[in-house]
Write an enzyme that holds these catalytic residues in place. Structure first.
Site, PDB file in Angstrom:
ATOM      1  CD  GLU A  73      48.893   5.266  -1.759  1.00 32.08           C
ATOM      2  OE1 GLU A  73      49.086   5.578  -2.951  1.00 32.08           O
ATOM      3  OE2 GLU A  73      49.782   4.781  -1.037  1.00 32.08           O
ATOM      4  CB  SER A 466      33.685 -60.949   4.198  1.00 28.57           C
ATOM      5  OG  SER A 466      34.479 -62.116   4.257  1.00 28.57           O
TER       6      SER A 466
END
Length: 841
Positions: A73, A466
């Site tokens: 770059e 229950s």
């Protein structure tokens, strides 16, 4: 000419300077960083955020990675003042000859300016602004600061921003683990990340990688041998998520929602928050494994629903088939078979496979990925045909009655062996929390989050069956009933004028014991006793009492079916209610987010839980006349710290909570004397295998077995397990006996004890060793006396006809079975027939 150029630049700067952003903001830049969610012990659960970023310092990046970016770059990065004059002249000449702005000529500093402040549009005015900004940046920041910002900010495709995220997304590695060719791939991405990334196009990534490697060779970053090895390396990449080390997707979604509520969506996803939950990673893993294995066990009991698909049907393929996709054996050739398997989807630990051949009691299969293996008979013999939820076919006698070549199936590993499997249709949930503060330690909201994001722990309101009975019995204790009170366990027949029929609630199983003590009735889950208790208390009083446990009045039906569990509650609501019995009567609030730390390491949120504290009143009011010793000073210092804490409200008395918790131990250990023929089991007798006397619990089953539950606890951990279909009208059914399996594995109606309890048991088998055995402390105001087991009256006898029972002080029976005056013994532990029980189980 030179003067004219300088003047032009100066005039341009004057014109544009008011439009230029303030680059000084780079000094305090905050990179958008995803939110990360961790367990309490630091394992990563999930990551949220549009931009994937792992910020790194230059020191944390390998030098070769830096050299790769500089070579590609900006080779003159350390020499130029932010702009590359040579590059600009080259780009200008292209503009002059073509009229198009095709050459970037951007330095790393210019790219940084564009990424932070400008768009990517190719216009000359944008380029001019970029140049001025780059010069300003170079004046404000050092080269090292510029490079570090650039490598953390740069977009690299697939929502990866910065080199740390790119290494994770494309290769599942940290930057320090990257190979030379992988470094070159990442360094080549800034030019066109969307089309050069290796996930999108391996060929494009390879071509760009080779360019980068050539530049690295030219700059001396690598030598010739390294270059040649890297050029020869294949491009292999796939998308990787964050390195998740703890599987808790339902928890992650709960956290995500809470964080958005706290901070807003934009801030929550981008400010780099680290969220630490209350989840214990080992307990979470145990919860997931226990829930999934329990679902698989249920699914196998009810039969095999057949293959997922067919890769080919052998009976329709001849060996002389001219189709190039079939080989000499009449099956798909290797390439076609690989392509077929690549299209098949697995889920959780289920792996796609295709049957290659079938022997008498085995089958050869090929897995997705290419591995071939043999499914032995032990992994096949369960697979009788599924007919209905309560009906299965005959037990298979050969592998050919189950599988055929060409079938596309799912397999999984269990106990280091492979077995045939299928995607379960049944659902489940499991949640565990600390009853002392409400911290959720583990939570699994279903079989698979990828299959369904519906969190059954927090969102599924199901009839509790229950599992409601301990709360009804707790209400009874407030109305002068005791654990020794005698109730009539006999059928109920009640005419309903509105319905025009008789209501005949039954026990399950339909066994009636006649006069029975409340402790035994609760342990055996006697339905008719619960109804008679509700009648004695009153429906309104019962509802008022149940609301103390955090249950909403709207969820509690105002009729006698409440005693049988017609209320619809979520597993989280149920487990929170049971925590009241485990902690001495306090209603804690469940929570999962413990603290939130921002990107700077500052705690920005700290949850303050409500604590269950049985003796806070006494501790916070020490005797003022006592001598002030060093120990007292230390104690007062601790109490001052406690004063900043908040305490959970006491919703039932410590005595009530203790009595119900102790009665629920009888669900596990039963009672009586087995050698004398008076022994009996509670519905949770399977938990005796844990060999812990501090466990209490209750099963739950609804009408037609549509919902099954088990909730149980120690003083340190309370856990609820639920199993049912998402379709609340679908029954869990029953499994007929499979001649290939042990009768206990295959036959029976699905119920709380059979269907939900095993997940609870297998979870606790893993996590309980981390908790020392600890009995609930006997609170002040509790006495224990010897009673006659048949009548609940006081007894002098010391044989199997009597036992010790706990009472709230003042509620002890006043009549002695032989007419003598009782002798109340305070603080004495009830005598249990431990030897007899353990000999049988």
């Amino acid at each position: 000419m030179t003067f004219l150029g300088v003047a032009t630049i100066g005039i341009t700067y004057v014109v544009l300077k008011d439009d230029l952003p303030d680059v000084a903001t780079l000094k305090d830049v905050r990179l958008q960083t995803p939110m990360q969610v961790f367990t309490a012990d630091g394992e990563l659960i999930s990551q949220f955020g549009e931009q994937r970023r792992i910020p790194l310092t230059l020191e944390q990046m390998p030098p070769l990675l830096l050299e790769a970016f500089l070579a590609t770059e900006d080779t003159r990065f350390y020499e130029h003042p932010g702009i590359d004059i040579i590059g600009i002249i080259r780009a200008a000449s292209v503009v002059a000859t073509s009229g198009e702005l095709s050459q970037g000529a951007s330095t790393i500093t210019q790219q940084l300016a564009r990424n932070f402040f400008l768009s990517r549009e190719k216009k000359i005015i944008r380029k001019v602004k970029e140049i001025f900004l780059a010069i300003h940046i170079e004046q404000l920041l050092t080269k090292q600061e510029i490079l570090e910002l650039y490598l953390n900010k740069i977009e690299l495709g697939q929502r990866a921003f910065g080199v740390g995220a790119a290494a994770q997304v494309y290769f599942g590695k940290s930057v320090t683990e990257l190979t030379v060719d992988e470094i070159a791939i990442i360094a080549g991405l800034p030019k066109a990340p969307s089309i050069l990334n290796p996930v999108r196009s391996a060929s494009n990534a390879r071509a760009r990688r080779n360019v980068v490697l050539g530049r690295m060779l030219d700059t001396g970053a690598i030598d010739q041998a390294t270059y040649e090895n890297a050029i020869a390396a294949p491009v292999t990449s796939r998308l990787h998520g964050a390195q998740i080390t703890a599987s808790a997707p339902y928890i992650a979604e709960m956290v995500r929602q809470q964080m958005v509520d706290l901070f807003g969506e934009e801030v929550a996803y981008a400010d780099g928050f680290k969220v630490f939950t209350t989840i214990n990673s080992q307990q979470q893993a145990a919860a997931k494994q226990a829930l999934q294995q329990n679902i698989y066990d249920y699914d196998e009991r009810h039969g095999y629903r057949g293959p997922v698909a067919r890769a080919w049907q052998a009976e329709f393929v001849s060996n002389d088939d001219e189709s190039p996709v079939f080989n000499e054996s009449g099956r798909l050739d290797d390439m076609a078979l690989t392509q077929f398997l690549d299209q098949q989807q697995g889920i959780e630990d289920l792996v796609p496979a295709v049957v290659l051949s079938v022997a008498q009691q085995s089958a050869e299969v090929i897995l997705k990925g290419g591995q071939t293996l043999t499914l032995e008979w032990d992994g096949l013999k369960w697979a009788r045909n599924f007919i209905a939820d309560d009906r299965q076919g005959a037990a298979p006698k050969s592998a050919a009655s189950i599988l055929a070549p060409g079938m596309s199936i799912l397999v999984r590993q269990q106990d280091n062996a492979w077995r045939l499997s299928q995607v379960p249709l049944v659902s489940s949930a499991l949640v565990a929390l600390d009853p002392q503060n409400g911290a959720i330690r583990s939570l699994v909201g279903g079989y698979s989050f990828s299959q369904s994001q519906f969190n059954r722990v927090t969102q599924a309101k199901r009839q509790v069956g229950s599992n409601v009975k301990p709360f009804i019995y707790s209400a009874a204790l407030e109305q002068n009933y005791t654990l020794a009170s005698i109730m009539n366990d006999a059928p109920i027949h009640q005419w309903d004028n509105n319905a025009g029929i008789a209501w005949r609630p039954k026990n399950s199983p339909a066994v009636y014991d006649g006069p029975i003590r409340i402790r035994e009735a609760l342990a055996k889950s006697k339905n008719v006793v619960s109804i008679r208790l509700l009648r004695g208390i009153g429906v309104d009083a019962s509802i008022a009492h149940l609301q103390k446990f955090g249950f909403a009045q709207s969820d509690l039906p105002r009729n006698e079916t409440l005693a049988l569990g017609s209320a619809s509650l979520t597993p989280l609501e149920v487990v929170t209610g049971y925590a009241v019995f485990a902690n001495g009567g306090h209603l804690v609030q469940p929570y999962v987010v413990d603290k939130v730390i921002n990107a700077e390491g500052k705690v920005v949120y700290q949850h303050q839980p409500l604590l269950a504290c049985q003796a806070c009143g006494e501790q916070q009011n020490p005797d003022s006349s006592a001598e002030l010793t060093d120990a007292t000073v230390d104690e007062l210092t601790d109490l001052n710290a406690m004063a900043t804490e908040q305490y959970a409200p006491q919703v039932i008395s410590a005595q009530n909570a203790f009595l119900i918790a102790d009665a629920l131990k009888s669900s596990v250990w039963g009672g009586g004397d087995w050698r004398q023929g008076t022994g009996w089991n509670g519905t949770a007798w399977q938990l005796q295998s844990l060999k812990r006397r501090d466990i209490a619990g209750k099963t739950g089953t609804t009408n037609d077995s549509k919902d099954t539950w088990f909730s149980g606890f120690t003083p340190q951990l309370v856990v609820t397990s639920w199993v049912g279909f998402d379709d609340a009208n679908r029954s869990l059914g029953r499994a007929l006996w499979n001649a290939n399996l042990d009768r206990n594995q295959s036959a029976g109606t699905e119920s709380g004890a059979r269907t939900a309890l095993p997940a609870w048991l297998n979870y606790m088998r893993v996590v309980l060793p981390a908790y020392a055995e600890k009995s609930l402390p006997t609170p002040v105001g509790i006495s224990s006396v010897r009673i006659d087991q048949a009548t609940g009256l006081l007894s002098r006898r010391t044989d199997d006809s009597s036992t010790f029972e706990y009472f709230k002080l003042g509620t002890e029976p006043t009549q002695y079975v032989s007419g003598s005056v009782p002798q109340i013994q305070f603080g004495e532990e009830p005598v249990e027939k431990t030897e007899e029980v353990e000999e049988l189980f």
